[in-house]
Scaffold this motif. Structure first.
Motif, PDB file in Angstrom:
ATOM      1  N   CYS A 161       0.832  -1.204   0.000  1.00 55.91           N
ATOM      2  CA  CYS A 161       0.000   0.000   0.000  1.00 55.91           C
ATOM      3  C   CYS A 161       0.864   1.250   0.000  1.00 55.91           C
ATOM      4  O   CYS A 161       1.951   1.268   0.581  1.00 55.91           O
ATOM      5  CB  CYS A 161      -0.887   0.045   1.251  1.00 55.91           C
ATOM      6  SG  CYS A 161      -1.826  -1.455   1.543  1.00 55.91           S
ATOM      7  N   VAL A 162       0.356   2.298  -0.633  1.00 51.16           N
ATOM      8  CA  VAL A 162       0.878   3.640  -0.403  1.00 51.16           C
ATOM      9  C   VAL A 162      -0.141   4.394   0.444  1.00 51.16           C
ATOM     10  O   VAL A 162      -1.347   4.147   0.347  1.00 51.16           O
ATOM     11  CB  VAL A 162       1.182   4.392  -1.711  1.00 51.16           C
ATOM     12  CG1 VAL A 162       2.310   3.716  -2.469  1.00 51.16           C
ATOM     13  CG2 VAL A 162      -0.049   4.528  -2.587  1.00 51.16           C
TER      14      VAL A 162
ATOM     15  N   SER B 103       4.080   2.648   2.856  1.00 49.28           N
ATOM     16  CA  SER B 103       4.967   3.518   2.082  1.00 49.28           C
ATOM     17  C   SER B 103       4.253   4.785   1.613  1.00 49.28           C
ATOM     18  O   SER B 103       3.026   4.835   1.522  1.00 49.28           O
ATOM     19  CB  SER B 103       5.487   2.767   0.853  1.00 49.28           C
ATOM     20  OG  SER B 103       6.156   1.586   1.222  1.00 49.28           O
ATOM     21  N   LEU B 104       5.041   5.805   1.286  1.00 51.86           N
ATOM     22  CA  LEU B 104       4.526   6.994   0.599  1.00 51.86           C
ATOM     23  C   LEU B 104       4.700   6.868  -0.916  1.00 51.86           C
ATOM     24  O   LEU B 104       3.961   7.500  -1.669  1.00 51.86           O
ATOM     25  CB  LEU B 104       5.255   8.253   1.095  1.00 51.86           C
ATOM     26  CG  LEU B 104       4.630   9.067   2.220  1.00 51.86           C
ATOM     27  CD1 LEU B 104       3.359   9.737   1.765  1.00 51.86           C
ATOM     28  CD2 LEU B 104       4.393   8.245   3.457  1.00 51.86           C
ATOM     29  N   ALA B 105       5.661   6.078  -1.345  1.00 54.14           N
ATOM     30  CA  ALA B 105       5.901   5.865  -2.782  1.00 54.14           C
ATOM     31  C   ALA B 105       6.514   4.488  -2.959  1.00 54.14           C
ATOM     32  O   ALA B 105       7.315   4.046  -2.124  1.00 54.14           O
ATOM     33  CB  ALA B 105       6.825   6.939  -3.347  1.00 54.14           C
TER      34      ALA B 105
ATOM     35  N   VAL C  70       2.115   6.385  -6.231  1.00 53.06           N
ATOM     36  CA  VAL C  70       1.886   7.355  -5.166  1.00 53.06           C
ATOM     37  C   VAL C  70       0.379   7.530  -5.039  1.00 53.06           C
ATOM     38  O   VAL C  70      -0.373   7.117  -5.919  1.00 53.06           O
ATOM     39  CB  VAL C  70       2.571   8.708  -5.451  1.00 53.06           C
ATOM     40  CG1 VAL C  70       4.089   8.560  -5.514  1.00 53.06           C
ATOM     41  CG2 VAL C  70       2.045   9.330  -6.745  1.00 53.06           C
ATOM     42  N   HIS C  71      -0.059   8.168  -3.969  1.00 56.28           N
ATOM     43  CA  HIS C  71      -1.500   8.361  -3.841  1.00 56.28           C
ATOM     44  C   HIS C  71      -2.002   9.471  -4.744  1.00 56.28           C
ATOM     45  O   HIS C  71      -3.005   9.301  -5.453  1.00 56.28           O
ATOM     46  CB  HIS C  71      -1.871   8.667  -2.393  1.00 56.28           C
ATOM     47  CG  HIS C  71      -3.336   8.957  -2.225  1.00 56.28           C
ATOM     48  ND1 HIS C  71      -4.314   8.046  -2.553  1.00 56.28           N
ATOM     49  CD2 HIS C  71      -4.002  10.080  -1.795  1.00 56.28           C
ATOM     50  CE1 HIS C  71      -5.510   8.565  -2.317  1.00 56.28           C
ATOM     51  NE2 HIS C  71      -5.348   9.800  -1.870  1.00 56.28           N
ATOM     52  N   ALA C  72      -1.344  10.642  -4.734  1.00 63.78           N
ATOM     53  CA  ALA C  72      -1.879  11.814  -5.439  1.00 63.78           C
ATOM     54  C   ALA C  72      -1.049  12.205  -6.650  1.00 63.78           C
ATOM     55  O   ALA C  72      -1.557  12.255  -7.768  1.00 63.78           O
ATOM     56  CB  ALA C  72      -1.997  12.996  -4.475  1.00 63.78           C
TER      57      ALA C  72
END
Length: 277
Positions: free
Chosen positions: A61-62, A106-108, A117-119
């Motif tokens: 997951c991010v 994670s963030l990335a 990434v999410h956004a």
């Protein structure tokens, strides 16, 4: 072995279960990458977290903005906003285990030829810088002073990147870009209020993925976050937030050997909230 990307779940566990059943997902054989916002606004955030945790190493997951907001509410820095549905997690007997698991995501992620990434990302960043900066924030989230880190994380300033930024200002820009960005100026100034479709861009702004000179333009970036954008597939972008929580679809993309071989699979969702709320 199959590889899947799944867009924003936002607490819609029934839809996630139906989608995994539809693709005949097997944790012993397949891998799924969830593109952030596992929780909030939908009716069953705790069930989503438990389901994904139970998949073990077959799920990665991010973190999205709603996931970080849950951590902040749990630490006492935010009050739930109208429409938030975090209480199920916060009052659960396994609350501590769920939150501990969440802050270690994670963030990335860079895998299978994709940057996830999410956004989005800022135009000045290349792949190496995105991963380095995401790693800085991940170290803070996973470190011994989560409370102190979250105390300074939220806000819209600074609204642009500078290599000279340090500490909380630096991490705030990184988090806002990776988990909140939609529109940005060509100079890299983020606009955080507008959530409508790309044709409603504020004057002087563009969707982050259309900025001229973006240093990640040669990559394929997979993201969620932008339900008004919907599913968008092009060589440099796989956007998969199809508004599940608003009564749209929950979307999965089965990755092929080539982008032309990717397969989109969707399940319809019952609206958990009105988009006007």
């Amino acid at each position: 072995m199959a590889l899947y990307l799944i867009g924003d779940v936002q607490g819609c566990d029934a839809a996630l279960g139906r989608l995994l059943h539809t693709v005949d997902f097997s944790p012993s054989r397949d891998t799924v990458y969830l593109l952030g916002d596992l929780v909030n606004r939908g009716p069953a955030s705790a069930a989503v977290l438990r389901r994904v945790q139970a998949l073990g190493a077959s799920a990665r997951c991010v973190l999205g903005n709603h996931d970080l907001s849950l951590l902040a509410v749990a630490e006492g820095f935010h009050s739930p906003r109208p429409g938030d549905t975090m209480d199920e997690v916060l009052q659960a007997p396994d609350r501590a285990a769920m939150l501990e698991w969440l802050r270690h995501q994670s963030l990335a992620i860079h895998a299978h030829g994709l940057l996830m990434v999410h956004a989005g990302v800022l135009p000045a960043w290349d792949l190496a810088q995105v991963l380095t900066l995401a790693g800085e924030v991940e170290a803070q989230l996973q470190g011994p002073d989560l409370h102190g880190f979250l105390a300074t994380l939220f806000g819209n300033r600074p609204d642009r990147w500078s290599d000279s930024l340090q500490g909380p200002d630096r991490w705030r820009v990184v988090v806002n870009a990776l988990t909140r960005i939609r529109f940005c100026t060509p100079e890299g100034v983020m606009e955080m209020k507008t959530s409508g479709p790309p044709d409603q861009a504020p004057p002087g702004h563009l969707p982050w993925f259309d900025l001229p000179g973006r240093r990640t333009a040669s990559l394929t970036i997979a993201c969620g976050h932008w339900s008004a954008l919907g599913v968008l597939r092009r060589p440099d972008l796989l956007a998969l937030d199809s508004g599940c929580v608003w009564g749209g679809c929950l979307s999965a993309l089965r990755l092929g050997a080539l982008r032309a071989d990717d397969e989109l699979i969707q399940v319809r969702c019952e609206p958990a909230q009105d988009p006007a709320d």
